[in-house]
Design a protein around this motif. Structure first.
Motif, short mmCIF file in Angstrom:
data_model
loop_
_atom_site.label_atom_id
_atom_site.label_comp_id
_atom_site.label_asym_id
_atom_site.label_seq_id
_atom_site.Cartn_x
_atom_site.Cartn_y
_atom_site.Cartn_z
N PRO A 1 26.12 8.28 -2.21
CA PRO A 1 24.79 7.77 -2.58
C PRO A 1 24.60 7.70 -4.09
CG PRO A 1 24.60 9.29 -0.75
CD PRO A 1 26.05 9.33 -1.20
N LEU A 2 23.87 6.67 -4.53
CA LEU A 2 23.62 6.49 -5.96
C LEU A 2 22.60 7.50 -6.47
CD1 LEU A 2 23.42 2.59 -6.22
CD2 LEU A 2 25.33 4.09 -6.81
N GLY A 3 21.80 8.06 -5.56
CA GLY A 3 20.88 9.10 -5.99
C GLY A 3 19.44 8.87 -5.63
N PHE A 4 19.10 7.73 -5.01
CA PHE A 4 17.69 7.56 -4.61
C PHE A 4 17.61 7.07 -3.18
CE2 PHE A 4 17.25 2.96 -4.68
CZ PHE A 4 18.29 2.55 -5.50
N ASN A 5 16.47 7.39 -2.58
CA ASN A 5 16.20 6.98 -1.21
C ASN A 5 15.07 5.95 -1.25
OD1 ASN A 5 15.56 6.74 1.50
ND2 ASN A 5 14.49 8.72 1.61
N ASN A 6 15.40 4.75 -0.90
CA ASN A 6 14.39 3.69 -0.92
C ASN A 6 14.05 3.33 0.51
OD1 ASN A 6 12.74 1.52 -1.29
ND2 ASN A 6 14.28 0.21 -2.24
N THR A 7 13.16 4.13 1.11
CA THR A 7 12.85 3.88 2.52
C THR A 7 11.63 2.98 2.63
OG1 THR A 7 12.55 4.93 4.66
CG2 THR A 7 11.34 5.89 2.81
N TYR A 8 11.34 2.61 3.85
CA TYR A 8 10.13 1.81 4.09
C TYR A 8 8.93 2.73 4.15
CZ TYR A 8 12.52 -2.53 5.36
OH TYR A 8 13.23 -3.68 5.34
N ALA A 9 7.79 2.18 3.82
CA ALA A 9 6.54 2.88 4.02
C ALA A 9 5.49 1.82 4.29
CB ALA A 9 6.16 3.68 2.76
N ILE A 10 4.38 2.25 4.85
CA ILE A 10 3.27 1.32 5.03
C ILE A 10 2.27 1.60 3.94
CG2 ILE A 10 1.44 0.53 6.59
CD1 ILE A 10 4.32 -0.07 7.54
N GLY A 11 1.96 0.53 3.17
CA GLY A 11 1.05 0.69 2.04
C GLY A 11 -0.27 -0.01 2.28
N VAL A 12 -1.36 0.66 1.83
CA VAL A 12 -2.68 0.04 1.90
C VAL A 12 -3.34 0.24 0.53
CG1 VAL A 12 -2.99 0.42 4.37
CG2 VAL A 12 -3.77 2.16 2.77
N LYS A 13 -4.43 -0.50 0.28
CA LYS A 13 -5.14 -0.28 -0.98
C LYS A 13 -5.84 1.08 -0.93
CE LYS A 13 -7.47 -4.37 -1.60
NZ LYS A 13 -8.15 -5.39 -2.42
N LYS A 14 -5.98 1.71 -2.09
CA LYS A 14 -6.62 3.03 -2.14
C LYS A 14 -8.03 2.98 -1.56
CE LYS A 14 -4.34 6.34 -4.91
NZ LYS A 14 -3.74 6.11 -6.25
N GLU A 15 -8.77 1.86 -1.87
CA GLU A 15 -10.13 1.74 -1.34
C GLU A 15 -10.11 1.72 0.18
OE1 GLU A 15 -8.70 0.09 -4.17
OE2 GLU A 15 -9.78 -1.78 -3.82
N THR A 16 -9.14 0.98 0.73
CA THR A 16 -9.05 0.88 2.20
C THR A 16 -8.81 2.26 2.80
OG1 THR A 16 -7.98 -1.23 1.78
CG2 THR A 16 -7.94 -0.44 4.05
N ALA A 17 -7.86 2.99 2.18
CA ALA A 17 -7.52 4.32 2.70
C ALA A 17 -8.74 5.23 2.66
CB ALA A 17 -6.39 4.92 1.87
N ALA A 18 -9.50 5.12 1.56
CA ALA A 18 -10.67 5.99 1.41
C ALA A 18 -11.76 5.61 2.41
CB ALA A 18 -11.21 5.89 -0.03
N ARG A 19 -11.99 4.30 2.54
CA ARG A 19 -13.10 3.85 3.38
C ARG A 19 -12.87 4.22 4.85
NH1 ARG A 19 -13.61 -2.11 3.40
NH2 ARG A 19 -13.55 -1.79 1.14
N TYR A 20 -11.62 4.05 5.30
CA TYR A 20 -11.37 4.29 6.72
C TYR A 20 -10.76 5.66 7.00
CZ TYR A 20 -12.20 -0.72 7.08
OH TYR A 20 -12.76 -1.94 7.02
N GLY A 21 -10.60 6.45 5.95
CA GLY A 21 -10.03 7.78 6.15
C GLY A 21 -8.59 7.76 6.62
N LEU A 22 -7.82 6.87 6.02
CA LEU A 22 -6.42 6.75 6.42
C LEU A 22 -5.55 7.68 5.57
CD1 LEU A 22 -6.11 2.84 6.51
CD2 LEU A 22 -6.49 4.36 8.46
N THR A 23 -4.72 8.50 6.20
CA THR A 23 -3.75 9.28 5.45
C THR A 23 -2.35 9.12 6.00
OG1 THR A 23 -4.14 11.20 6.84
CG2 THR A 23 -5.44 11.08 4.80
N LYS A 24 -2.23 8.85 7.29
CA LYS A 24 -0.91 8.73 7.88
C LYS A 24 -0.85 7.51 8.80
CE LYS A 24 -2.26 12.39 11.15
NZ LYS A 24 -3.68 12.43 10.81
N ILE A 25 0.37 7.11 9.16
CA ILE A 25 0.53 5.88 9.92
C ILE A 25 -0.20 5.95 11.26
CG2 ILE A 25 2.22 4.33 11.02
CD1 ILE A 25 4.19 5.02 8.84
N SER A 26 -0.20 7.14 11.89
CA SER A 26 -0.86 7.23 13.20
C SER A 26 -2.37 6.97 13.10
CB SER A 26 -0.57 8.58 13.87
OG SER A 26 -0.77 9.62 12.95
#
Lengths: 247, 502
Positions: free
Chosen positions: B118-143
């Protein structure tokens, strides 16, 4: 010149020509006449091998007309159709001289022949550079006739050559064509549905019905001694429309 | 008529020679990279690393996805490319037991491929949302997404198809979202920013995460595997260029997440060239001398134009030479004609990238598969118009041609083809315009052309670069169309352009 023995032809379930014998003499004009669908055009196209018969044998000048011989035999039979069948992408001159050029005539011979044809049909020389779209209907049929005559064929087949023309032009060209046929003395087979046009061209009229010869005789005899009620009806129907001048 | 075909044949011959001289380069090692910035940067680093010791290397950048790279590597069209362990396990060697590194290496070795540490980094997938969206709907995890069925999600097309992508993510988390669309990864950030979509897939080393201030939802059910960056290279490289392989091993463990994310940001956000960033890295980390060669606008445009013209001229010329006779054949035989039209019609419906990937094992990457694909796509309009043009000729004219004694071949040459020429030319014009446009996709398999600046421009959010490809492509399409209109005047007989007086 043409000998058709026991010829028949069907298109699918439609019988165009019933088993028929027909002999066309050399050096004179024969007219095939009859109502639509009587098989007169089909007979003409069988003669120059555009279509093949289902049964029977066709000879032209003693040679069998078959798929193999047709292309070369056709160069000895001129063919004129109702709409002229001129090639729109070629000038009048190119249309007329196409086959002569294709078969390798010398340029001087082509010019001589073209001159005699324009004289014969009284076609204006300056119109030779025009395209078919730039010609009148009557001029187009003259060009079609010149193209058919270019190789100086032994026979000339014409399928309703005047059918698409208006009456004035038609009458004028009828007279001219009859004169040309007399001058040439070639074997001519002409298809028409018009009895008076037929009388204009020939005394040898072949009246067809449902793909078979109903009566073959002159105009006078058709009128005087119709062979069947059908002939009487066909003649009567046309007679009511107009009176032929020479009758 | 004849002259046109002779001219076309000559054109084909000359452009064929040009194409050959372009592909038959004398480079020793070819590095490949995918069409996202991190891969291109790593590709540049690899190029510098292996070419340090007197070995020449070139870099085929921005290739259109994992399948293209993998096929090209197996075929030998490229020797090295940066990949991720998760992708190798989930995509390339799916169905093989590769859950430990030794097993993974063994499975790769069977295909003649080796893998670095390995070159030294892990570039995995993640699900990204805007910070406002996360705050408004109380999102912290994919579930947490399970509660919001009305959310619209935009995923990169590859993510939509991958074994570890959306289908299995949806199953693992029982996600209810129905409005899920595929879009380009670089465009997804802009879609998220504009509010058109609520969530996207991100790579965890994307610089945009910080730039757009995104919130990454925790993968609470540990769905995504690790994506350790590694280098894949052909086993035969060790014999051909042992020093290059030695240089590759020096890269192992030298790039961590922070460094990779910083390099991504330098390119994507600070608009610096990948080559410059890569050169800085190898100079400071590997003490290798490296010079980033900046190609000027004119030289770049000239290269794109030349590549594009080669693609278009060869494929279109060959299509004309092949499709016109095919159309003639189809017009002459009713049954065969239906079959021919059916087949060329079906060819038209194959997606271009699928066709490219399908051809890589046979033709490799670069110009040849792109030319074959463009050739196939150019057939339909020409075959169809040739067929229609011939079938549309007045039967009286055809009968006259036969009746005056023209043999079928002479009738075709002297009468039928000239009469069908207008329709044939219209088909060729349609094909030409489609061809010029479709040729931009050739960049996905390394064929260059105007698609190259467009791809790079989209990736870097650089409108000027997009236009550098799009404008010349449009001009070329117009020019080609104009050229064929002139040609049409030469080959469509004058008599056909007249209005009838009768």
């Amino acid at each position: 010149m043409f000998n058709l023995s026991d010829i028949s032809k069907s298109f699918g379930r439609l019988r165009a020509v019933a088993p028929t014998d027909l002999h066309i003499s050399a050096g004179r004009t024969t007219v095939l006449i009859g109502p639509s669908g009587c098989g007169k055009s089909t007979l003409l196209r069988l003669m120059n091998g555009l279509i093949a018969p289902d049964t029977g044998r066709i000879t032209f000048d003693g040679e069998d007309v078959t798929a193999a011989t047709a292309p070369s035999l056709r160069r000895r039979m001129g063919y004129v159709i109702q709409q002229g069948g001129l090639f729109p992408h070629l000038t009048t001159r190119q249309n007329i001289t196409l086959m002569a050029r294709h078969t390798g005539w010398a340029a001087a011979d082509i010019e001589t022949r073209l001159q005699s044809l324009t004289d014969l049909t009284r076609f204006p020389r300056d119109a030779l550079a025009r395209y078919p779209a730039e010609l009148s209907g009557g001029q187009r049929q003259r060009v079609s006739l010149m193209r058919a005559l270019m190789l100086d064929p032994d026979a000339l087949l014409l399928d309703e050559p005047l059918g698409a023309l208006d009456p004035m032009v038609r009458y004028e060209l009828q007279t001219e064509l009859a004169e040309i046929f007399r001058t040439l003395g070639k074997t001519v087979v002409l298809v028409t549905h018009d009895l008076f046009e037929a009388a204009h061209f020939s005394k040898d009229i072949v009246l067809l019905r449902d793909g078979a010869v109903e009566q073959r005789t002159s105009m006078q005899m058709l009128l005087a001694e119709p062979a069947s009620p059908f002939v009487e009806k066909f003649v009567g129907a046309q007679r009511g429309l107009t009176q032929a001048p020479e009758l | 008529m004849k002259n046109i075909f002779v001219a076309l044949a000559l054109l084909l011959a000359t452009s064929g020679v040009t194409a050959f001289s372009l592909t038959a380069s004398a480079q020793d090692i070819t590095v490949g990279s995918k069409k996202f910035t991190e891969s291109v940067i790593l590709g540049e680093i690899l190029k510098f690393a292996v070419s340090g010791d007197g070995v020449a290397a070139n870099h085929r950048r921005d290739l259109g996805g994992t399948r293209v790279l993998w096929s090209a590597l197996l075929k030998g069209d490229i020797d090295i490319y940066p990949e991720y362990t998760g992708t190798i396990r989930q995509e390339l060697l799916k169905g093989t037991d590769t859950h430990t590194l030794p097993l993974l290496r063994a499975a790769l070795a069977k295909q003649g491929i080796r893998m670095s540490a390995p070159l030294g980094f892990n570039n995995t997938y993640a699900i990204g949302v805007k910070k406002e969206t996360a705050a408004r709907y109380g999102l912290t995890k994919i579930s947490d997404l399970r509660r919001y069925a009305e959310f619209s999600l935009g995923f990169s097309n590859e993510f939509l198809d991958r074994g570890d992508g959306w289908p299995s993510l949806q199953t693992t988390y029982r996600l209810p979202q129905r409005d899920v669309r595929g879009l380009d990864h670089d465009l997804a950030y802009r879609g998220l920013e504009s509010g058109a979509i609520d969530g996207i897939d991100v790579y965890t080393t994307d610089a945009e995460i910080a730039y757009y201030d995104l919130f990454l939802l925790e993968d609470d059910q540990r769905h995504f595997p690790t994506y350790d960056a590694v280098i894949l290279y052909r086993a035969d490289l060790a014999d051909r260029a042992p020093k290059a392989v030695a240089s590759l091993t020096r890269l192992e463990g030298t790039i961590d997440e922070v460094r990779m994310s910083a390099m991504n940001g330098a390119v994507k956000l600070d608009k610096r060239a990948e080559a410059v960033i890569a050169a800085e890295f190898v100079i400071s980390r590997l003490q290798i001398s490296a010079t980033a060669i900046e190609i000027g606008f004119a030289a770049r445009l000239w290269k794109s134009t030349r590549d594009h013209l080669v693609l278009v001229l060869i494929s279109l010329g060959a299509a004309i030479l092949f499709a016109v006779p095919l159309g003639i054949l189809a017009a002459g035989h009713a049954r065969l004609g239906q079959l021919i039209l059916g087949i060329v019609g079906i060819v038209q419906t194959i997606p271009s990238l699928a066709l490219f990937v399908f051809m890589i094992p046979l033709l490799g990457i670069g110009g040849p598969p792109a030319i074959v694909a463009l050739f196939l796509y150019s057939l339909l309009p020409i075959v169809r118009n040739t067929h229609a043009g011939l079938r549309g000729i007045d039967p009286g004219i055809l009968e006259s041609a036969a009746a005056i004694g023209l043999e079928p071949r002479a009738s075709l040459r002297i009468v039928e083809l000239p009469l069908a020429m207008r329709s044939i030319m219209a088909g060729i014009k349609t094909s030409a315009v489609i061809n010029v446009g479709t040729a931009t996709l050739g960049a996905l398999i390394g064929a260059g052309g105007y698609g190259q600046p467009i791809l790079t421009g989209i990736r870097l959010d650089n409108t000027a670069l997009i236009l550098e490809g799009a404008i010349p492509a449009a001009i070329l399409a117009l020019a080609v169309q104009g050229m064929f209109e002139l040609a049409e005047r030469a080959v469509v007989p004058r008599g056909l352009r007249l209005k009838s007086v009768g």
